[in-house]
Enzyme design. Structure first.
Site, short mmCIF file in Angstrom:
data_model
loop_
_atom_site.label_atom_id
_atom_site.label_comp_id
_atom_site.label_asym_id
_atom_site.label_seq_id
_atom_site.Cartn_x
_atom_site.Cartn_y
_atom_site.Cartn_z
N SER A 25 0.82 -1.23 0.00
CA SER A 25 0.00 0.00 0.00
C SER A 25 0.85 1.26 0.00
O SER A 25 0.37 2.33 -0.37
CB SER A 25 -0.91 0.09 1.22
OG SER A 25 -1.18 -1.12 1.79
N ASP A 89 -9.74 2.43 18.46
CA ASP A 89 -10.81 2.24 17.48
C ASP A 89 -11.21 3.61 16.93
O ASP A 89 -11.59 4.50 17.71
CB ASP A 89 -11.99 1.58 18.23
CG ASP A 89 -13.14 1.24 17.31
OD1 ASP A 89 -13.16 1.73 16.16
OD2 ASP A 89 -14.03 0.49 17.75
N LYS A 154 -9.66 5.57 1.62
CA LYS A 154 -9.96 4.47 0.69
C LYS A 154 -11.46 4.30 0.59
O LYS A 154 -12.17 4.33 1.59
CB LYS A 154 -9.33 3.19 1.23
CG LYS A 154 -9.77 1.96 0.45
CD LYS A 154 -8.84 0.83 0.48
CE LYS A 154 -8.68 0.15 1.82
NZ LYS A 154 -7.48 -0.68 1.79
C1 LIG Z 1 -5.47 -2.19 4.61
S1 LIG Z 1 -5.02 -2.08 6.28
C2 LIG Z 1 -4.14 -0.58 6.33
C3 LIG Z 1 -2.77 -0.65 5.69
C4 LIG Z 1 -1.92 0.53 6.03
N1 LIG Z 1 -2.38 1.74 5.37
C5 LIG Z 1 -0.47 0.32 5.64
O1 LIG Z 1 -0.01 0.97 4.72
O2 LIG Z 1 0.19 -0.51 6.26
C6 LIG Z 1 -6.54 -1.71 7.05
C7 LIG Z 1 -6.45 -1.52 8.56
O3 LIG Z 1 -7.69 -0.99 9.03
C8 LIG Z 1 -7.73 -1.31 10.41
N2 LIG Z 1 -9.07 -1.02 10.98
C9 LIG Z 1 -10.27 -1.55 10.60
N3 LIG Z 1 -11.25 -1.06 11.39
C10 LIG Z 1 -10.67 -0.18 12.26
C11 LIG Z 1 -11.17 0.65 13.32
N4 LIG Z 1 -12.48 0.66 13.62
N5 LIG Z 1 -10.30 1.41 14.01
C12 LIG Z 1 -8.98 1.39 13.72
N6 LIG Z 1 -8.44 0.62 12.73
C13 LIG Z 1 -9.27 -0.15 12.01
C14 LIG Z 1 -7.37 -2.78 10.41
O4 LIG Z 1 -6.97 -3.21 11.71
C15 LIG Z 1 -6.23 -2.81 9.38
O5 LIG Z 1 -4.99 -2.78 9.99
#
Ligand SMILES: C[S@@+](CC[C@H](N)C(=O)[O-])C[C@H]1O[C@@H](n2cnc3c(N)ncnc32)[C@H](O)[C@@H]1O
Length: 288
Positions: A25, A89, A154
């Protein structure tokens, strides 16, 4: 990043490992920045849904040393130089207070969100949770951004995405939908790039545990606007970004010298961790 299947022949995945990024990413943020100069003139930055941390790595490397970068995720993150990592969160109001505390009450210049929920496989439910996550990121951004600030997130271009564009257009001077070359064209994934935050006059946004996201937005968007007829919903400019001659993210590259590369950062709290511990302690056998 996986080690097997199609991933190992994806050149962005391989390039990420070769260049030391924790996830492929990283290239999406780099390509968005090349197109929109997102990093120009920013100091206080929040990376929402940041684990494993490739966007935070990019920010840490590209921004001046006196910048303040705060990375938030439900998952624990291995530390990154010059980045404050918070396990929290983004849908919880307390997270806003914690971020403001780290900024010493200052506001943010740039907020990015690459959030994605765990996929259940139930398409409607997954789409709903994803849209709620974007709204939560936007809610936090409204409370945290300086006037003129930038927000990127996103999105998945589902059937109701033009409704989100309409809502964003009320809050930002410019809203663009961008697809970086490193994002697979076979995926509905894209990014909303929102420039020039314009706080609504007289509105003091406040997050409250007892208030739903809908209640929060209903203060600025009337029922009428929530229910915009399809034919009048807003369309925004769509830009594909990244060098046209760069790697094709949909291609499968065969004949690579070495098929597997070691991960840059092993998962800190993988879902299978408990199962491994149970196997180590012989608990699986005992239960049988
Ligand atoms: C695609 S990953 C992100 C990748 C990141 N941008 C990177 O470059 O490494 C999506 C992330 O969203 C987080 N996520 C999902 N729901 C969330 C929430 N309610 N609060 C915080 N993080 C959340 C997941 O734990 C996951 O690590």
């Amino acid at each position: 990043m996986g080690k097997t299947s199609k991933d190992k022949r994806d050149l962005y995945y391989r390039r990420a490992k070769e260049e030391g990024w924790r996830a492929r990413s990283a290239f999406k943020l780099l390509q968005l920045n090349d197109e929109f100069n997102l990093f120009d003139g920013i100091k206080n930055v929040v990376d929402l849904c940041a684990a494993p941390g490739s966007w935070s790595q990019v920010l840490s490397q590209k921004l001046p040393e006196d910048s303040k970068i705060i990375a938030v995720d439900l998952q624990p993150m291995t530390p990154i130089d010059n980045v404050v990592t918070l396990q929290a969160d983004i849908t919880h109001p307390k997270t806003l207070t914690t971020i403001l505390h780290h900024f010493n009450g200052e506001l943010a210049d740039f907020i990015c969100s690459d959030g994605a929920p765990d996929i259940t496989g139930l398409h409607d439910l997954d789409e709903y949770i994803q849209s709620q996550l974007i709204l939560s990121a936007l809610q936090l951004s409204i409370c945290l951004l300086k006037p003129g600030g930038k927000f990127i997130a996103k999105i998945f271009r589902g059937k109701d995405i033009d409704l989100l564009y309409s809502q964003l257009s009320n809050l930002f001077e410019q809203v663009i939908c961008a697809k970086p070359k490193s994002s697979r064209s076979t995926s509905l994934e894209a990014f909303v790039v929102c420039l020039g935050y314009k706080p609504l006059p007289g509105w003091k946004p406040k997050l409250d545990l007892n208030k739903s996201t809908e209640d929060f937005f209903s203060e600025i968007i009337t029922d009428k606007e929530f229910d915009i007829p399809e034919e009048t919903r807003k369309m925004v400019k769509f830009i594909s970004c990244g060098d046209i001659n760069d790697i094709d993210s949909d291609a499968t590259y065969n004949n690579l010298d070495k098929l597997t590369l070691d991960p840059i950062q092993k998962p800190t709290a993988p879902p299978y961790k408990k199962a491994l511990e149970m196997r180590r302690n012989g608990e699986f056998n005992r239960r049988l």
